[in-house]
Design a protein around this motif. Structure first.
Motif, short mmCIF file in Angstrom:
data_model
loop_
_atom_site.label_atom_id
_atom_site.label_comp_id
_atom_site.label_asym_id
_atom_site.label_seq_id
_atom_site.Cartn_x
_atom_site.Cartn_y
_atom_site.Cartn_z
N GLN A 147 84.36 58.36 9.65
CA GLN A 147 83.94 58.49 11.04
C GLN A 147 83.50 59.93 11.31
N TRP A 148 82.89 60.15 12.46
CA TRP A 148 82.36 61.48 12.80
C TRP A 148 83.45 62.55 12.74
N TYR A 149 84.70 62.20 13.09
CA TYR A 149 85.76 63.21 13.14
C TYR A 149 86.24 63.64 11.76
N SER A 150 85.79 62.95 10.70
CA SER A 150 86.20 63.34 9.35
C SER A 150 85.76 64.76 9.02
N ARG A 151 84.62 65.17 9.54
CA ARG A 151 84.10 66.50 9.21
C ARG A 151 84.92 67.62 9.83
N HIS A 152 85.78 67.30 10.80
CA HIS A 152 86.58 68.34 11.45
C HIS A 152 87.89 68.62 10.72
N ARG A 153 88.21 67.83 9.70
CA ARG A 153 89.41 68.06 8.88
C ARG A 153 90.67 68.19 9.75
N ASN A 172 89.05 57.35 19.89
CA ASN A 172 87.70 56.92 19.54
C ASN A 172 87.53 55.40 19.58
N GLU A 173 88.65 54.66 19.67
CA GLU A 173 88.58 53.20 19.69
C GLU A 173 89.18 52.59 20.95
N ALA A 174 89.67 53.42 21.86
CA ALA A 174 90.34 52.90 23.06
C ALA A 174 89.35 52.25 24.01
N ALA A 175 89.80 51.15 24.62
CA ALA A 175 88.99 50.47 25.64
C ALA A 175 89.18 51.10 27.01
N GLU A 176 90.36 51.66 27.23
CA GLU A 176 90.66 52.37 28.47
C GLU A 176 91.42 53.65 28.14
N ILE A 177 91.08 54.72 28.85
CA ILE A 177 91.74 56.00 28.66
C ILE A 177 92.26 56.46 30.01
N HIS A 178 93.58 56.62 30.10
CA HIS A 178 94.21 57.08 31.34
C HIS A 178 94.82 58.46 31.10
N VAL A 179 94.42 59.42 31.91
CA VAL A 179 94.86 60.80 31.70
C VAL A 179 95.50 61.35 32.97
N TRP A 180 96.68 61.93 32.83
CA TRP A 180 97.29 62.73 33.90
C TRP A 180 97.31 64.17 33.40
N GLN A 181 96.70 65.08 34.18
CA GLN A 181 96.60 66.46 33.73
C GLN A 181 97.09 67.40 34.83
N LEU A 182 98.11 68.15 34.47
CA LEU A 182 98.77 69.05 35.40
C LEU A 182 98.18 70.46 35.39
N GLU A 242 80.69 63.29 23.06
CA GLU A 242 79.48 62.58 22.66
C GLU A 242 79.82 61.21 22.10
N ALA A 243 80.92 61.12 21.35
CA ALA A 243 81.35 59.82 20.82
C ALA A 243 81.71 58.88 21.97
N LEU A 244 82.39 59.42 22.99
CA LEU A 244 82.73 58.60 24.15
C LEU A 244 81.47 58.12 24.86
N PHE A 245 80.53 59.05 25.13
CA PHE A 245 79.30 58.69 25.84
C PHE A 245 78.50 57.65 25.05
N GLU A 246 78.50 57.80 23.73
CA GLU A 246 77.78 56.84 22.89
C GLU A 246 78.41 55.44 23.03
N ARG A 247 79.72 55.38 23.02
CA ARG A 247 80.38 54.08 23.19
C ARG A 247 80.15 53.52 24.59
N GLN A 248 80.07 54.41 25.58
CA GLN A 248 79.84 53.94 26.95
C GLN A 248 78.43 53.41 27.17
N ARG A 249 77.53 53.73 26.26
CA ARG A 249 76.18 53.16 26.33
C ARG A 249 76.11 51.78 25.67
#
Length: 302
Positions: A97-103, A116-126, A168-175
Motif C-alpha cells: 500500500q502507499w504507506y509502505s514507503r513511509h516505513r 486507510n480502510e475505515a468506513a467511518e472515522i470519528h475523532v475527538w481532539q482536545l 490524499e488517500a482519504l480523498f481518493e477513497r471519498q471519490r
C-alpha cells in the motif's frame, strides 16, 4: 467438519489488506481452537516455529496463500469455497500500500493501515486540528513545535509528508462509490490555539469550512469552552469503524510517541458513548460552523 460449517468460516466481503490479514488470523486461530489442537502440535506438523504460527494467528505477519492451503489441509477443511476465500484474503493481505514507503512501525503503523480502510472515522481532539484535516503550513508548525525543532527539519518534513499522504488517500477513497465519512468534534480551545501564527490558523479554519461544505463526507462539532457536560476531558482519540464484520478500533496518540490501539469492545463501546455525548451536548451543524467562522474572523482581526 461439515460443508455447512465450513462455509460459515469466511464471510464474503470487500476488504483491504489490513482487515484481510486480521480476518485470516482470526479464522485460522478459530479453526485450530475448534479442533482442540495446540499451537506447538500444529507448528511441528507444518515444520514451522511456534513463534511463526503464533504471529500469524495474532495478525502480526502475513501468510502465503500456499501456506494457508497447507494449513487448511491439516485442519481437514475440504470446502473449496473456504479454501479459495482464505487464500484470496491471504494474497490480498500481502499487497503493498502507499504507506509502505513511509516505513512505519508499532501501533502507529497499524493505525494508519486501519484508518486507510475505515468506513467511518470519528475523532475527538482536545489539543489541535487532527492530522487528516491539517493544512501543510499548520502541520509544519505543530510538528516543529512538538519535536522542538526547526520547521525545515527532515523529521518534520517526513511527518508532514505522511500526513498529506493520509489525506490524499482519504480523498481518493471519498471519490469512490462508498465514501468514508469523517466526523470530528473539536474542543474550542484547539480552534483558538494559533499554531503557526494567526494567519496560518485562519487559513486552517478556512480549510475546515471548505471541507464542511460536503456534509456527506465531513461533519464537525465543537465542544465550547463553557460546556458543563464535558465528557472528553480524559484525552483525545480516534475511533475507526468498518463496513464488514471487523470490530471498531480506537487509536490514542500519547506524548513522546507512546501511541496505542484499543480493540477491546467494552472500551470502544464506552468511547463511542463518550463521542455521542460530545455531539449531543456540544455545538453541531450550523452552530458549529458559525463558531469556526467566528474564531477565524477573530484570528484575522487580531
Amino acid at each position: 467438519m461439515s460443508d455447512a460449517s465450513d462455509r460459515s468460516v469466511v464471510p464474503t466481503e470487500t476488504v483491504g489488506p489490513k482487515i484481510a490479514r486480521a480476518n485470516v488470523a482470526l479464522r485460522l486461530k478459530s479453526l485450530r481452537d475448534g479442533l482442540g489442537l495446540s499451537a506447538a502440535a500444529v507448528a511441528k506438523t507444518m515444520d514451522w516455529s511456534v513463534s511463526k504460527l503464533t504471529r500469524i494467528e495474532k495478525g502480526e505477519v502475513t501468510v502465503q496463500p500456499l501456506e494457508v492451503r497447507a494449513l487448511l489441509g491439516h485442519y481437514h477443511i475440504s470446502d473449496e469455497h473456504v479454501v479459495a476465500e482464505l487464500s484470496r484474503l491471504a494474497r490480498l493481505s500481502r499487497s503493498r500500500q502507499w504507506y509502505s514507503r513511509h516505513r512505519l512501525a508499532g501501533a502507529f503503523a497499524d493505525f494508519v493501515a486501519f484508518e486507510n480502510e475505515a468506513a467511518e472515522i470519528h475523532v475527538w481532539q482536545l489539543l489541535f486540528v487532527p492530522g487528516l484535516l491539517q493544512t501543510r503550513d499548520y502541520a509544519r508548525a505543530i510538528t516543529a513545535r512538538t519535536l522542538r525543532t526547526d520547521p525545515n527539519d527532515e523529521q518534520v518534513k517526513a511527518r508532514v509528508d505522511l500526513r498529506m499522504d493520509r489525506q490524499e488517500a482519504l480523498f481518493e477513497r471519498q471519490r469512490g462509490d462508498s465514501p468514508p465519512r469523517v466526523t470530528v468534534v473539536f474542543d474550542e480551545s484547539a480552534l483558538r490555539r494559533p499554531l503557526g501564527g494567526h494567519e496560518v490558523m485562519a487559513r486552517q479554519l478556512d480549510h475546515l469550512l471548505a471541507l464542511a461544505e460536503d456534509p456527506q463526507r465531513f461533519v464537525f462539532g465543537v465542544a465550547p469552552l463553557d460546556l458543563e457536560h464535558h465528557s472528553g476531558l480524559g484525552g483525545s482519540f480516534e475511533l475507526l469503524k468498518f463496513a464488514g464484520t471487523h470490530d471498531d478500533v480506537m487509536f490514542v496518540e500519547a506524548a513522546a510517541g507512546y501511541d496505542f490501539l484499543v480493540v477491546n469492545r467494552e472500551e470502544t463501546d464506552r468511547h463511542n458513548a463518550l463521542f455521542k455525548d460530545l455531539l449531543d451536548y456540544g455545538r453541531t451543524g450550523d452552530r458549529a460552523l458559525q463558531t469556526i467562522r467566528s474564531i477565524r474572523d477573530e484570528m484575522r482581526a487580531g
